[in-house]
Design a protein around this motif. Structure first.
Motif, short mmCIF file in Angstrom:
data_model
loop_
_atom_site.label_atom_id
_atom_site.label_comp_id
_atom_site.label_asym_id
_atom_site.label_seq_id
_atom_site.Cartn_x
_atom_site.Cartn_y
_atom_site.Cartn_z
N ALA A 1 0.86 -1.18 0.00
CA ALA A 1 0.00 0.00 0.00
C ALA A 1 0.89 1.23 0.00
O ALA A 1 2.01 1.22 0.51
CB ALA A 1 -0.90 0.00 1.24
N GLU A 2 0.34 2.27 -0.58
CA GLU A 2 1.08 3.53 -0.67
C GLU A 2 0.17 4.65 -0.19
O GLU A 2 -0.95 4.79 -0.69
CB GLU A 2 1.48 3.74 -2.13
N ARG A 3 0.62 5.42 0.78
CA ARG A 3 -0.17 6.56 1.25
C ARG A 3 -0.21 7.62 0.16
O ARG A 3 0.73 7.76 -0.61
CB ARG A 3 0.42 7.14 2.52
N TRP A 4 -1.28 8.36 0.14
CA TRP A 4 -1.44 9.37 -0.91
C TRP A 4 -0.34 10.43 -0.86
O TRP A 4 0.02 11.00 -1.88
CB TRP A 4 -2.81 10.04 -0.81
N ASN A 5 0.24 10.68 0.34
CA ASN A 5 1.24 11.74 0.47
C ASN A 5 2.67 11.19 0.63
O ASN A 5 3.57 11.94 0.97
CB ASN A 5 0.89 12.65 1.66
N ALA B 1 4.47 0.39 1.49
CA ALA B 1 4.70 -0.43 2.68
C ALA B 1 3.93 -1.74 2.53
O ALA B 1 2.82 -1.76 2.00
CB ALA B 1 4.24 0.31 3.93
N GLN B 2 4.54 -2.80 3.00
CA GLN B 2 3.83 -4.09 2.98
C GLN B 2 2.78 -4.09 4.07
O GLN B 2 3.08 -3.83 5.23
CB GLN B 2 4.81 -5.24 3.19
#
Length: 84
Positions: A9-13, A18-19
């Motif tokens: 997943a990747e945070r928008w900012n 991150a797994q």
């Protein structure tokens, strides 16, 4: 066949993923009638492949042992007259 899956997943900012999860999925090959079929064996070549193959064999052994233990327990309880 066992397939390893990693969920990222990747945070928008943020730009660094991150797994957030992982799993091993097990698939069975079947023919047109839904019967199990034989597939060619995997032959690991690299050291990494060999390590992962051995780890998969350990997971398979544990999975089958757990399945047998559950089946034996259910069979024993059924023989004693208990219903699930």
């Amino acid at each position: 066949m066992e397939v390893g899956v990693r969920i990222m997943a990747e945070r928008w900012n943020e730009s660094t993923p991150a797994q957030v999860g992982s799993a091993y999925l097990v698939f069975a090959a079947v023919d047109a009638d839904g019967k199990p079929r034989v597939v060619p064996p995997v032959i690991p070549e690299t050291e990494r492949d060999k390590r992962r193959y051995q780890e998969a064999q350990i997971r398979r052994t544990h999975r089958l042992a757990r399945h047998r233990a559950i089946k034996e327990l259910r069979d024993r309880r059924a023989a004693e007259g208990f219903e699930d």
